[in-house]
Every structure is written in structure tokens, then in C-alpha cells.
Design an enzyme around this catalytic site. Structure first.
Site, PDB file in Angstrom:
ATOM      1  N   GLU A 169       0.798  -1.226   0.000  1.00  0.00           N
ATOM      2  CA  GLU A 169       0.000   0.000   0.000  1.00  0.00           C
ATOM      3  C   GLU A 169       0.834   1.282   0.000  1.00  0.00           C
ATOM      4  O   GLU A 169       0.812   2.045   0.980  1.00  0.00           O
ATOM      5  CB  GLU A 169      -0.969   0.000   1.196  1.00  0.00           C
ATOM      6  CG  GLU A 169      -2.005  -1.098   1.103  1.00  0.00           C
ATOM      7  CD  GLU A 169      -3.028  -1.075   2.243  1.00  0.00           C
ATOM      8  OE1 GLU A 169      -2.844  -0.306   3.204  1.00  0.00           O
ATOM      9  OE2 GLU A 169      -4.002  -1.832   2.169  1.00  0.00           O
ATOM     10  N   ASN A 290      -5.552  -4.853  -2.669  1.00  0.00           N
ATOM     11  CA  ASN A 290      -6.170  -4.799  -1.347  1.00  0.00           C
ATOM     12  C   ASN A 290      -7.481  -4.046  -1.506  1.00  0.00           C
ATOM     13  O   ASN A 290      -7.473  -2.872  -1.888  1.00  0.00           O
ATOM     14  CB  ASN A 290      -5.284  -4.034  -0.352  1.00  0.00           C
ATOM     15  CG  ASN A 290      -3.981  -4.762  -0.044  1.00  0.00           C
ATOM     16  OD1 ASN A 290      -3.724  -5.847  -0.561  1.00  0.00           O
ATOM     17  ND2 ASN A 290      -3.162  -4.162   0.805  1.00  0.00           N
TER      18      ASN A 290
HETATM   19  O1  IFM Z   1      -4.421  -3.200   8.899  1.00  0.00           O
HETATM   20  C1  IFM Z   1      -4.335  -2.657   7.612  1.00  0.00           C
HETATM   21  C2  IFM Z   1      -3.169  -3.227   6.864  1.00  0.00           C
HETATM   22  O2  IFM Z   1      -1.978  -3.013   7.528  1.00  0.00           O
HETATM   23  C3  IFM Z   1      -3.059  -2.563   5.507  1.00  0.00           C
HETATM   24  N1  IFM Z   1      -4.316  -2.608   4.802  1.00  0.00           N
HETATM   25  C4  IFM Z   1      -5.516  -2.212   5.508  1.00  0.00           C
HETATM   26  C5  IFM Z   1      -5.602  -2.937   6.834  1.00  0.00           C
HETATM   27  C6  IFM Z   1      -6.870  -2.487   7.594  1.00  0.00           C
HETATM   28  O3  IFM Z   1      -6.773  -1.127   7.858  1.00  0.00           O
END
Ligand code: IFM
Length: 454
Positions: A169, A290
Site C-alpha cells: 500500500e 487490497n
Molecule cells: O491493517 C491494515 C493493513 O496493515 C493494511 N491494509 C488495511 C488494513 C486495515 O486497515
């Protein structure tokens, strides 16, 4: 651009679950681990909603064998975890901390013994603090230091680990960490944060080259995506939504997949950024998505806005919200069809350039804990998973090439600025004792995997 061959393990769909180092490991000052930006951020009063830190968290560093056994019960054939850069290189550069690498050695061996494919992420936001002090991802040098660290990790693990993720991310680290300051490192550079995006992407490219040179089978990325819905057909709203979409989705994906940047964003990127694009694009064997929810975006309105529980400052050229749909306990919209839509948008935009997709995260925060019978009846998570897996099936039926699904998360864990107030796990964790209790959703997902794998 040459499209890379699909990953070799494509014959078996990855049914997995995901975590990250800072969110579960604990042991932040044990066996030579150096400080990360998240240790520093958590130590600043008021940064974390419940005043907590990742110092103990799920204590996975010590209890990893128990967690691998849980994965065996769950029946996953893949596990996405992350490697903490400051555990391997305590200052971000040499010397190597062998004790840190030993931990990942043990974890990988335990996973392989349990029949679970390790899919490590090399960077999930825990930047070594000394590198942040030297400018962090706003500077260019860190991309090269990241590639050096990747060389070290690959030299130790690539004999047994064949499938890797470079970065998690980059959108969140850029926007939440450098632009808005609600995540580590807590900078509020607003639009001046975009160089961080470029340097993260460059780091990805250099790391992917290092991994391929080490002979690994496949390299992926974990990029967050949200379909952007214009608030109305009015030009002010559609223009604002289009800008948001570029920043949120296509800045990152265009560079990763096509080796280009959206023209409109070039003025916000460092001079010469386009010269690096040949070192960024086209390196992926698969593209990780994601997905949590879509965002409705319109023209700027007076007053503060809330997106996914985060208050946006005034003065941004857009407003964002979403109403009229069910929400998780985190206040995140539950829109399963947004997953189908997002996957189709990626296919429409990139066509044959798009590598096979993997859902590298999808999940929900609900607060359910053990009831009088000692069990956790998290019915809403079961509904969420059923509906999102249905949306995934719909995309696959429409011809989207998806090779895996990782549920976020195996364990309740440290949810960044929210601390322990949000619970995303298939397994409930009592943070006072470390006790793990598989929730009803754990049993549901296990059954789903069993049925899907035949
Ligand atoms: O917990 C996070 C993760 O570290 C990265 N993606 C989103 C998740 C939920 O916020």
C-alpha cells in the site's frame, strides 16, 4: 513493454490469510531489532487512539508456532506476512542482525512444514527510524537502501521462499503518513507528499530486480484500490472525482503496470521522475489488490470530511463520503460489488498489460468477543466474507484472471492509529493474556476453503 509470464504456482489458487510485522510481532526491542517510524510515532502522545503501541501486540515473535498451527487448522495454503526491515538491518543499512533473520528462517520453515506457502511482504510501513531521520521516502536514496535490504533477505530466504511482495500500500504511506500525518511518520506535507509515492515505486522496481536476480519464481505488490464514485453528474463533482481517482488508484497502478504516470500528476512528482519509469514498470508476475470499499467523491464542501474513519483537513479540492450502505464497526462501507467493479476497472484500463491478479487483502473490523459459551459468534464477518467471495466469483466468471485471496487478517492485531480498538481477525486475541480464540468466521472460512479446494 513485455508482459511477464504468469507465476509458476498458478495451478493452485492461493487461499490465504495476511498479517504484517509491526501489527502482530511485538518484541520491538528484542534481539537487536532497531527502531522504526511506528515505534517513534506510537511514543508521541495523542497519535494512537487508545494510547497503545506494537511493543507486545500478539507476541507473534514468540508465539509464531501456535499461529502456524492455527493456519494448519484453517487449511490455508498460503500466508502473507511481512518482514520487519529494522529487525534485519537495525539502522536500515548494514550491519546485518542475524538474530532478526533467524526469526524469519524459523517462521518460513514452520510454514513449509505445515504445507503453507510463505508469501512475505518486504516492506509494510515500518521504515527504520534512522532512514526516516535522513529524509525517509521523501528522498530518493531510501529506494536504493531498500533494494540493498532486499538483497540481504533474499540471500537468506530465497532458497525456500519463491513468491514475494515488494511493498504494501504505497498509497496509504504517502497519503496517511506523509500528506495527512495520521500515520507514521506523521508528516503533513499535503500535495508535497507525492515524491514519497515516486520513491516507494522506485523502491519496488529496484527490489523486484533484486528478487528476480536472486532467482525467485514470482514477484508481486500489494496495492490498495477503491472504485471512486462521483457524487453526481455535475462537472464540479465528476472533475473532483476524476482527480481523486488519479491520486488514489492510477498514480500507483499506471507506474507499476504500464511504466507511466498520469499526465495531470506530473507537476506534483519530483523532477526527472519519468526517467525512472523504465525501472518501475513491467516487473510484476502478479498484481495484488487490497480491497475494502468504494469512495464517493464530489467537489469540495465547507467543513471537515470523514473517509474510512479519517478526518480530512479543510482546503482539499474534493469531498469524500459514503452513506446509505451498511458499515463495519470501523465505519467502513460494506460494498461487496465494489470488489467486482474494481477488478473490472483494472482489466478495462490495462487490458493485456495487466498481470494475473491476487486479492492480497480483504476483510472487516467487527468488535465481537467471546460470549458466555466462550465462543466468538462473528456472524457479520461471515456475511462479509461470503458476499465478498461471491463478488470475487462474479469477477472471475466475467473473465478476470484471479489467482489468490488473502483474508485480512489471521489475528486481531494492532490497527495502526486505532491501536487495538479495531478487530480484523479470524482469530480473537485477548491482548492481556495473548490467548487466541478462533472465531466462527474461522470455521466458516476453513469450510469454504475445503469446499473450494475439493
Ligand atoms: O491493517 C491494515 C493493513 O496493515 C493494511 N491494509 C488495511 C488494513 C486495515 O486497515
Amino acid at each position: 513493454m513485455t508482459k511477464r509470464a504468469p507465476r509458476s504456482a498458478a495451478s493452485e489458487f492461493w487461499w490465504g490469510t495476511a498479517t504484517s510485522a509491526y501489527q502482530i510481532e511485538g518484541a520491538t526491542s528484542v534481539n537487536g531489532r532497531g527502531p522504526s517510524t511506528w515505534d517513534t510515532f506510537c511514543a508521541e502522545p495523542g497519535r494512537i487512539a487508545d494510547g497503545s503501541t506494537g511493543e507486545v501486540s500478539c507476541d507473534h515473535y514468540r508465539r509464531y508456532a501456535e499461529d502456524v498451527a492455527l493456519m494448519g487448522e484453517l487449511g490455508v495454503n498460503a500466508y502473507r506476512f511481512s518482514i520487519a526491515w529494522p529487525r534485519v538491518l537495525p539502522t536500515g543499512v548494514g550491519p546485518v542482525n542475524d538474530a532478526g533473520l533467524d526469526f524469519y528462517d524459523r517462521l518460513v520453515d514452520a510454514l513449509l512444514a505445515a504445507g503453507v506457502t510463505p508469501v512475505p511482504t518486504l516492506f509494510h510501513w515500518d521504515t527504520p527510524q534512522p532512514l526516516e531521520d535522513a529524509g525517509g521516502w521523501l528522498g530518493r536514496d531510501i529506494a536504493h537502501r531498500f533494494a540493498d535490504y532486499v538483497d540481504v533477505v533474499a540471500a537468506r530466504l530465497a532458497d525456500r521462499v519463491h513468491d514475494w511482495i515488494t511493498i504494501n500500500e504505497p498509497r496509504e504511506l504517502t497519503m496517511l503518513g506523509y500528506a495527512l500525518g495520521v500515520h507514521a511518520p506523521g508528516r503533513t506535507a499535503m500535495f508535497d507528499a507525492l515524491p514519497a509515492a515516486h520513491h516507494l515505486l522506485l523502491g519496488h522496481g529496484l527490489a523486484a530486480d533484486a528478487l528476480h536476480a536472486a532467482g525467485v519464481a514470482t514477484v508481486g505488490v500489494a496495492a490498495s484500490h477503491a472504485p471512486v464514485w462521483p457524487a453526481s453528474d455535475e462537472p464540479a463533482d465528476t472533475d473532483a472525482a476524476a482527480l481523486f481517482d488519479l491520486l488514489d488508484n492510477w498514480l500507483f497502478a499506471d507506474a507499476l503496470v504500464r511504466g507511466s504516470y498520469p499526465e495531470d500528476l506530473l507537476p506534483l512528482l519530483p523532477p526527472g521522475a519519468t526517467d525512472d519509469l523504465p525501472s518501475i514498470g513491467g516487473r510484476l508476475d502478479w498484481y495484488g489488490v487490497n480491497y475494502y470499499n468504494p469512495i464517493r467523491v464530489g467537489a469540495a464542501v465547507a467543513g471537515a470530511d470523514q473517509v474510512d474513519g479519517i478526518t480530512l483537513p479543510e482546503g482539499l479540492p474534493f469531498s469524500a463520503d459514503i452513506t446509505g450502505v451498511p458499515m463495519t464497526d470501523f465505519g467502513w462501507p460494506v460494498v461487496p460489488e465494489g470488489l467486482t467493479q474494481m477488478l473490472r476497472l483494472l482489466v478495462e484500463r490495462y487490458g493485456d498489460d495487466l498481470p494475473p491478479l491476487v486479492i492480497t487483502e480483504n476483510g472487516c473490523s467487527y468488535a465481537d468477543g467471546p460470549g458466555p459459551d466462550g465462543r466468538v459468534h462473528d456472524v457479520r464477518r461471515i456475511d462479509y466474507l461470503r458476499d465478498h467471495l461471491g463478488a470475487l466469483d462474479a469477477a472471475v466468471s466475467a473473465g478476470v484472471d484471479v489467482r489468490g485471496y488473502f483474508c485480512w487478517s489471521l489475528l486481531d492485531n494492532f490497527e495502526w492509529a486505532e491501536g487495538y480498538r479495531q478487530r480484523f481477525g479470524l482469530v480473537h486475541v485477548d491482548f492481556a493474556t495473548g490467548t487466541r480464540t478462533p472465531k466462527d468466521s474461522f470455521g466458516w472460512y476453513a469450510e469454504h476453503i475445503r469446499a473450494a479446494r475439493g
